[in-house]
Design a protein around this motif. Structure first.
Motif, PDB file in Angstrom:
ATOM      1  N   GLN A   5      -0.831  12.738  -0.060  1.00 31.68           N
ATOM      2  CA  GLN A   5       0.332  11.869   0.147  1.00 31.68           C
ATOM      3  C   GLN A   5       0.251  11.154   1.498  1.00 31.68           C
ATOM      4  OE1 GLN A   5       3.775  14.351  -0.333  1.00 31.68           O
ATOM      5  NE2 GLN A   5       3.750  14.193  -2.575  1.00 31.68           N
TER       6      GLN A   5
ATOM      7  N   ASP B 184      -3.353   4.449   4.068  1.00 32.10           N
ATOM      8  CA  ASP B 184      -3.773   3.169   3.482  1.00 32.10           C
ATOM      9  C   ASP B 184      -2.936   2.012   4.029  1.00 32.10           C
ATOM     10  OD1 ASP B 184      -5.677   4.534   2.080  1.00 32.10           O
ATOM     11  OD2 ASP B 184      -4.667   4.395   0.129  1.00 32.10           O
TER      12      ASP B 184
ATOM     13  N   GLU C 120      -2.556   8.497   1.144  1.00 32.62           N
ATOM     14  CA  GLU C 120      -2.225   7.387   0.247  1.00 32.62           C
ATOM     15  C   GLU C 120      -1.021   6.580   0.721  1.00 32.62           C
ATOM     16  OE1 GLU C 120      -3.758   6.304  -2.573  1.00 32.62           O
ATOM     17  OE2 GLU C 120      -5.354   7.764  -2.308  1.00 32.62           O
ATOM     18  N   ILE C 121      -0.010   7.252   1.216  1.00 27.70           N
ATOM     19  CA  ILE C 121       1.224   6.539   1.574  1.00 27.70           C
ATOM     20  C   ILE C 121       1.131   5.933   2.970  1.00 27.70           C
ATOM     21  CG2 ILE C 121       3.699   6.808   1.980  1.00 27.70           C
ATOM     22  CD1 ILE C 121       3.677   8.962  -0.219  1.00 27.70           C
TER      23      ILE C 121
ATOM     24  N   GLY D 170       0.773   4.009  -2.903  1.00 23.38           N
ATOM     25  CA  GLY D 170       0.557   5.422  -2.565  1.00 23.38           C
ATOM     26  C   GLY D 170       1.645   6.305  -3.147  1.00 23.38           C
TER      27      GLY D 170
ATOM     28  N   GLU E 206       0.830  -1.211   0.000  1.00 24.50           N
ATOM     29  CA  GLU E 206       0.000   0.000   0.000  1.00 24.50           C
ATOM     30  C   GLU E 206       0.865   1.261   0.000  1.00 24.50           C
ATOM     31  OE1 GLU E 206      -3.287   0.468  -0.394  1.00 24.50           O
ATOM     32  OE2 GLU E 206      -3.420  -1.697  -0.728  1.00 24.50           O
ATOM     33  N   THR E 207       1.985   1.213   0.696  1.00 24.07           N
ATOM     34  CA  THR E 207       2.901   2.355   0.707  1.00 24.07           C
ATOM     35  C   THR E 207       3.450   2.600  -0.707  1.00 24.07           C
ATOM     36  OG1 THR E 207       3.546   1.935   2.983  1.00 24.07           O
ATOM     37  CG2 THR E 207       5.057   3.249   1.679  1.00 24.07           C
TER      38      THR E 207
ATOM     39  N   LYS F  90       0.959   6.674  -6.890  1.00 21.28           N
ATOM     40  CA  LYS F  90      -0.202   7.532  -7.181  1.00 21.28           C
ATOM     41  C   LYS F  90       0.110   9.008  -6.959  1.00 21.28           C
ATOM     42  CE  LYS F  90      -3.867   4.230  -6.044  1.00 21.28           C
ATOM     43  NZ  LYS F  90      -4.936   3.922  -5.091  1.00 21.28           N
ATOM     44  N   THR F  91       0.898   9.304  -5.978  1.00 18.23           N
ATOM     45  CA  THR F  91       1.118  10.710  -5.622  1.00 18.23           C
ATOM     46  C   THR F  91       2.501  11.221  -6.043  1.00 18.23           C
ATOM     47  OG1 THR F  91       1.944  10.103  -3.438  1.00 18.23           O
ATOM     48  CG2 THR F  91      -0.420  10.572  -3.644  1.00 18.23           C
TER      49      THR F  91
END
Length: 191
Positions: free
Chosen positions: A117, A124, A120-121, A104, A100-101, A107-108
């Motif tokens: 950030q 999540d 997402e990082i 993220g 997930e990191t 994505k960012t």
């Protein structure tokens, strides 16, 4: 001599008569005891047969609880171990968190705001770890409750199952609190 012979004959007849009476008495006793002996023999055979049946039933009953006791003991230990794992974290949770990191970061990477950030990082990944630990805690709790519900478990098995239920319940509580940010919230971009 004739007198003597008659006396001897009379004595012999008396002895023969006594022997005949004794023989008749023995025959009557034997006749009276034969049905009783037959009944006793039949009862003894029935007792032997019922003892064999009871032994087979006891063996079957003893064999069944032994296997269920082993399964119950193993399940209780597994529930306690899963409860401890749910509290301390798992390798699976760590892998899911790192995934997930990474997602993220991808994505960012170019255009993400600081709040995005963080969400997402870190958020999540945090929630994914809580979710995996919560699944382990729920399994621990369900297995422990199953062991406690089924009858005929030794006291030590029930004790280990209670420990598994407590650890699973605590792990589930902490996982739910972490997933919904009840204990700690995600940091904000301004701080």
């Amino acid at each position: 001599m004739d007198t003597k012979t008659t006396t001897e004959k009379t004595g012999e007849s008396a002895d023969a008569a006594g022997t005949a009476e004794e023989t008749a008495a023995v025959a009557l006793d034997k006749k009276d005891t034969e049905p009783a002996t037959a009944l006793i023999d039949a009862d003894a055979d029935a007792d032997v047969d019922s003892d064999v049946d009871e032994d087979e039933e006891l063996f079957a009953e003893a064999a069944a609880p032994a296997s269920t006791s082993i399964a119950g003991a193993a399940a209780a230990v597994v529930s306690a171990a899963l409860g401890a794992v749910a509290l301390t974290g798992t390798w699976t949770g760590k892998v899911v968190s790192e995934r997930e990191t990474l997602l993220g970061q991808i994505k960012t990477s170019g255009s993400g705001t600081p709040a995005q950030q963080i969400s997402e990082i870190y958020g999540d990944a945090w929630h994914s770890t809580a979710l995996v630990n919560g699944v382990f805690a729920l399994i621990a709790l369900l297995v422990a409750v199953l062991v406690l519900i089924l009858p005929g478990r030794p006291a030590w098995v029930r004790s280990v199952a209670v420990a598994g239920a407590v650890l699973g319940g605590l792990g589930l509580l902490l996982s739910v609190g972490t997933y919904f940010d009840l204990f700690l919230s995600l940091p904000t971009a301004g701080s």
